[in-house]
Design a protein around this motif. Sequence first.
Motif, PDB file in Angstrom:
ATOM      1  N   ARG A   1      -9.568   6.577 -43.493  1.00 30.24           N
ATOM      2  CA  ARG A   1      -8.472   7.416 -43.958  1.00 30.24           C
ATOM      3  C   ARG A   1      -7.891   8.200 -42.785  1.00 30.24           C
ATOM      4  N   SER A   2      -6.567   8.237 -42.710  1.00 29.45           N
ATOM      5  CA  SER A   2      -5.862   8.975 -41.664  1.00 29.45           C
ATOM      6  C   SER A   2      -4.737   9.778 -42.294  1.00 29.45           C
ATOM      7  N   VAL A   3      -4.425  10.908 -41.677  1.00 25.88           N
ATOM      8  CA  VAL A   3      -3.341  11.773 -42.148  1.00 25.88           C
ATOM      9  C   VAL A   3      -2.503  12.183 -40.936  1.00 25.88           C
ATOM     10  N   LEU A   4      -1.188  12.093 -41.073  1.00 19.90           N
ATOM     11  CA  LEU A   4      -0.259  12.495 -40.023  1.00 19.90           C
ATOM     12  C   LEU A   4       0.732  13.490 -40.624  1.00 19.90           C
ATOM     13  N   ILE A   5       0.781  14.691 -40.052  1.00 19.99           N
ATOM     14  CA  ILE A   5       1.665  15.752 -40.536  1.00 19.99           C
ATOM     15  C   ILE A   5       2.507  16.245 -39.363  1.00 19.99           C
ATOM     16  N   GLU A   6       3.809  16.378 -39.586  1.00 17.08           N
ATOM     17  CA  GLU A   6       4.718  16.893 -38.558  1.00 17.08           C
ATOM     18  C   GLU A   6       4.947  18.383 -38.784  1.00 17.08           C
ATOM     19  N   PHE A   7       4.919  19.139 -37.686  1.00 12.47           N
ATOM     20  CA  PHE A   7       5.222  20.573 -37.698  1.00 12.47           C
ATOM     21  C   PHE A   7       6.329  20.849 -36.700  1.00 12.47           C
ATOM     22  N   PRO A   8       7.044  21.958 -36.871  1.00 10.71           N
ATOM     23  CA  PRO A   8       8.131  22.273 -35.938  1.00 10.71           C
ATOM     24  C   PRO A   8       7.659  22.535 -34.511  1.00 10.71           C
ATOM     25  N   SER A   9       6.381  22.930 -34.341  1.00 21.72           N
ATOM     26  CA  SER A   9       5.859  23.253 -33.013  1.00 21.72           C
ATOM     27  C   SER A   9       4.332  23.244 -33.053  1.00 21.72           C
ATOM     28  N   VAL A  10       3.736  23.215 -31.869  1.00 17.15           N
ATOM     29  CA  VAL A  10       2.279  23.337 -31.773  1.00 17.15           C
ATOM     30  C   VAL A  10       1.842  24.657 -32.379  1.00 17.15           C
ATOM     31  N   GLU A  11       2.585  25.715 -32.084  1.00 16.50           N
ATOM     32  CA  GLU A  11       2.229  27.038 -32.606  1.00 16.50           C
ATOM     33  C   GLU A  11       2.220  27.058 -34.131  1.00 16.50           C
ATOM     34  N   ALA A  12       3.188  26.395 -34.739  1.00 17.16           N
ATOM     35  CA  ALA A  12       3.252  26.345 -36.202  1.00 17.16           C
ATOM     36  C   ALA A  12       2.066  25.567 -36.764  1.00 17.16           C
ATOM     37  N   ALA A  13       1.682  24.479 -36.110  1.00 24.44           N
ATOM     38  CA  ALA A  13       0.539  23.686 -36.569  1.00 24.44           C
ATOM     39  C   ALA A  13      -0.756  24.481 -36.457  1.00 24.44           C
ATOM     40  N   VAL A  14      -0.926  25.184 -35.357  1.00 26.35           N
ATOM     41  CA  VAL A  14      -2.132  26.006 -35.168  1.00 26.35           C
ATOM     42  C   VAL A  14      -2.149  27.144 -36.187  1.00 26.35           C
ATOM     43  N   ALA A  15      -1.003  27.773 -36.402  1.00 25.81           N
ATOM     44  CA  ALA A  15      -0.931  28.859 -37.390  1.00 25.81           C
ATOM     45  C   ALA A  15      -1.247  28.338 -38.788  1.00 25.81           C
ATOM     46  N   ALA A  16      -0.799  27.125 -39.109  1.00 24.76           N
ATOM     47  CA  ALA A  16      -1.116  26.536 -40.415  1.00 24.76           C
ATOM     48  C   ALA A  16      -2.621  26.355 -40.555  1.00 24.76           C
ATOM     49  N   HIS A  17      -3.245  25.833 -39.512  1.00 25.84           N
ATOM     50  CA  HIS A  17      -4.702  25.641 -39.546  1.00 25.84           C
ATOM     51  C   HIS A  17      -5.430  26.961 -39.720  1.00 25.84           C
ATOM     52  N   ASP A  18      -4.978  27.978 -39.037  1.00 28.01           N
ATOM     53  CA  ASP A  18      -5.669  29.265 -39.036  1.00 28.01           C
ATOM     54  C   ASP A  18      -5.298  30.160 -40.218  1.00 28.01           C
ATOM     55  N   SER A  19      -4.359  29.721 -41.048  1.00 31.10           N
ATOM     56  CA  SER A  19      -3.899  30.540 -42.172  1.00 31.10           C
ATOM     57  C   SER A  19      -5.001  30.736 -43.216  1.00 31.10           C
ATOM     58  N   GLU A  20      -4.882  31.814 -43.982  1.00 32.30           N
ATOM     59  CA  GLU A  20      -5.840  32.082 -45.057  1.00 32.30           C
ATOM     60  C   GLU A  20      -5.865  30.955 -46.071  1.00 32.30           C
TER      61      GLU A  20
ATOM     62  N   GLY B   1       4.698  22.212 -42.624  1.00 32.11           N
ATOM     63  CA  GLY B   1       4.299  20.842 -42.346  1.00 32.11           C
ATOM     64  C   GLY B   1       4.969  19.843 -43.273  1.00 32.11           C
ATOM     65  N   THR B   2       5.203  18.648 -42.754  1.00 32.00           N
ATOM     66  CA  THR B   2       5.742  17.544 -43.524  1.00 32.00           C
ATOM     67  C   THR B   2       4.785  16.364 -43.390  1.00 32.00           C
ATOM     68  N   PHE B   3       4.239  15.914 -44.516  1.00 33.16           N
ATOM     69  CA  PHE B   3       3.341  14.770 -44.483  1.00 33.16           C
ATOM     70  C   PHE B   3       4.152  13.520 -44.185  1.00 33.16           C
ATOM     71  N   LEU B   4       3.784  12.812 -43.125  1.00 34.40           N
ATOM     72  CA  LEU B   4       4.473  11.590 -42.739  1.00 34.40           C
ATOM     73  C   LEU B   4       3.694  10.346 -43.158  1.00 34.40           C
ATOM     74  N   ALA B   5       2.375  10.425 -43.138  1.00 38.62           N
ATOM     75  CA  ALA B   5       1.537   9.294 -43.523  1.00 38.62           C
ATOM     76  C   ALA B   5       0.171   9.816 -43.936  1.00 38.62           C
ATOM     77  N   ARG B   6      -0.417   9.140 -44.939  1.00 39.50           N
ATOM     78  CA  ARG B   6      -1.791   9.439 -45.315  1.00 39.50           C
ATOM     79  C   ARG B   6      -2.359   8.281 -46.115  1.00 39.50           C
ATOM     80  N   GLY B   7      -3.604   7.995 -45.841  1.00 36.53           N
ATOM     81  CA  GLY B   7      -4.271   6.902 -46.534  1.00 36.53           C
ATOM     82  C   GLY B   7      -5.000   5.996 -45.564  1.00 36.53           C
ATOM     83  N   LEU B   8      -5.370   4.816 -46.067  1.00 37.32           N
ATOM     84  CA  LEU B   8      -6.060   3.821 -45.249  1.00 37.32           C
ATOM     85  C   LEU B   8      -5.044   2.969 -44.503  1.00 37.32           C
ATOM     86  N   PRO B   9      -5.383   2.515 -43.304  1.00 38.38           N
ATOM     87  CA  PRO B   9      -4.450   1.666 -42.559  1.00 38.38           C
ATOM     88  C   PRO B   9      -4.252   0.315 -43.243  1.00 38.38           C
ATOM     89  N   GLU B  10      -3.061  -0.205 -43.145  1.00 35.94           N
ATOM     90  CA  GLU B  10      -2.773  -1.544 -43.640  1.00 35.94           C
ATOM     91  C   GLU B  10      -3.303  -2.603 -42.679  1.00 35.94           C
TER      92      GLU B  10
END
Length: 95
Positions: free
Chosen positions: A53-72, A34-43
């Motif tokens: 507070r909002s956080v936006l993270i880019e992943f190479p694929s949906v599968e990678a994002a789901v695997a990150a969430h489900d990781s130990e 994952g790559t953090f693109l934005a985080r914090g309060l809106p301007e």
Amino acid sequence: MTAYWISTYLEIRDETKLKAYAELAGPALTGAGGTFLARGLPEKVYEQGRQQRSVLIEFPSVEAAVAAHDSEAYQAALEALGDGVVRDLRIVPGA
């Protein structure tokens, strides 16, 4: 196709738990691609926007994002967070 992890914090109940979560979650998510693109309060908010507070993270694929969430490593972060926040988390495919 890229995917985006979008998280909005509806309520922060315990700053200490949120800090413990952040210390574990950041490395877990970047380590999973994952790559953090934005985080914090809106301007600025529009329409029915909320000042939360909002956080936006880019992943190479949906599968990678789901695997990150489900990781130990990320599950350990969620355990540290416990009931410290109420939030909305979604994974959205890129256009």
